[in-house]
Design a protein around this motif. Structure first.
Motif, mmCIF file in Angstrom:
data_model
loop_
_atom_site.group_PDB
_atom_site.id
_atom_site.type_symbol
_atom_site.label_atom_id
_atom_site.label_comp_id
_atom_site.label_asym_id
_atom_site.label_seq_id
_atom_site.Cartn_x
_atom_site.Cartn_y
_atom_site.Cartn_z
ATOM 1 N N GLY A 40 11.238 -0.499 54.486
ATOM 2 C CA GLY A 40 11.183 0.912 54.837
ATOM 3 C C GLY A 40 10.283 1.685 53.887
ATOM 4 O O GLY A 40 9.487 1.126 53.140
ATOM 5 N N ARG A 41 10.405 3.001 53.937
ATOM 6 C CA ARG A 41 9.618 3.891 53.077
ATOM 7 C C ARG A 41 8.115 3.655 53.283
ATOM 8 O O ARG A 41 7.645 3.708 54.402
ATOM 9 N N TRP A 168 13.567 7.665 55.658
ATOM 10 C CA TRP A 168 14.449 6.916 54.758
ATOM 11 C C TRP A 168 15.272 7.835 53.853
ATOM 12 O O TRP A 168 16.376 7.455 53.425
ATOM 13 N N SER A 192 13.784 13.546 59.639
ATOM 14 C CA SER A 192 14.373 13.210 58.348
ATOM 15 C C SER A 192 15.759 13.819 58.252
ATOM 16 O O SER A 192 16.012 14.907 58.775
#
Length: 273
Positions: A40-41, A168, A192
């Protein structure tokens, strides 16, 4: 490369879609892709493109742990064209099916990856070098313990990484984000759970984002900063945050996604020659 946290995967194009004025999203699949893992990220990976006339990029032995030296030893006119990209999204279903989305910023037909993405058709094949473990060195966004806010700056080349980071982030964490893009049509929703404030800057240079950050009031007392984009702009922003804002340099991750006047091939040569 058995036992290492990454390996080569042969993939093929499933479909493409234009994402805004300056991006093409290419969705990859393939029997091997199910073994690919994303942390992720801003998860990055290496992508190897074929030269015109090649069905598949010419690559070193995939079992060679010193693949980079072996790749460098190949004829540059023949070997796979290596570029670094960010995972936009990785989807898995069952034990055998996986899809990988990659957003390509468009820079014209003469730039290899950009030209390839614009011409990509279902079935086109290439090779990626990616992680097989979730906690891997291809993830740079790592806020230290005690972080109470996040600051992010990026240009269009780092936009896919920003999208992954914001998706994330934990709920309620304050995050201020500045993204410089050349076209207003490249603005997009960036979902988000965090308490995000996203500012889009339309331009192509250091001044807009530097001026915006200098004028901003930052939330929290222990911020973590992530800076991605053109190398000189990234360095200038880091200097501002450390010297003028007093942010601990250990709480700043900075990545030059590109360098004005240089290709990725030039940068590879600078590092290895």
């Amino acid at each position: 490369m058995s036992g290492l946290p990454f390996r080569f995967f042969t993939v093929h194009v499933l479909r493409t879609a234009r994402v805004g004025a300056g991006f093409v999203r290419v969705t990859f699949g393939g029997a091997e892709l199910h073994g690919f893992v994303s942390g992720g990220r801003d998860q990055r990976f290496k992508l190897f493109l074929p030269h015109p006339g090649q069905d598949l990029p010419v690559m070193p032995d995939p079992s060679d742990p010193d693949w980079f030296t072996a790749w460098r030893a190949l004829d540059p006119a023949v070997r796979g064209i290596m570029r670094t990209y960010t995972v936009r999204e990785l989807r898995k279903a069952g034990q055998r099916s996986a899809e990988l989305d990659v957003d390509f910023a468009l820079h014209g037909d003469t730039v290899p990856a950009s030209g390839w993405a614009q011409a990509a058709r279902p079935g086109d094949r290439l090779v990626i070098l990616g992680a097989v473990e979730e906690d891997n060195g291809g993830v740079d966004f790592r806020p230290p313990p005690g972080t109470d806010s996040v600051l992010i700056t990026a240009d269009a080349t780092a936009l896919p990484a920003v999208a992954g980071i914001l998706a994330w982030l934990p709920a309620d964490l304050p995050a201020k984000v500045w993204i410089e893009i050349p076209h207003a049509d490249d603005r997009r929703e960036l979902p988000s759970r965090a308490d995000t404030v996203v500012t889009w800057l339309i331009g192509d240079g250091a001044t807009p984002v530097l001026e915006a950050v200098r004028a901003a009031e930052l939330p929290g007392s222990t911020p973590y900063a992530w800076i991605g984009g053109e190398s000189a702009v990234v360095k200038a922003l880091r200097r501002h945050l450390v010297s003028e804002r007093g942010i601990d340099r250990r709480a700043i991750t900075f990545t030059g996604y590109w360098k004005r006047g240089s290709s990725e091939d030039d940068l590879i040569a600078e590092v290895t020659d």
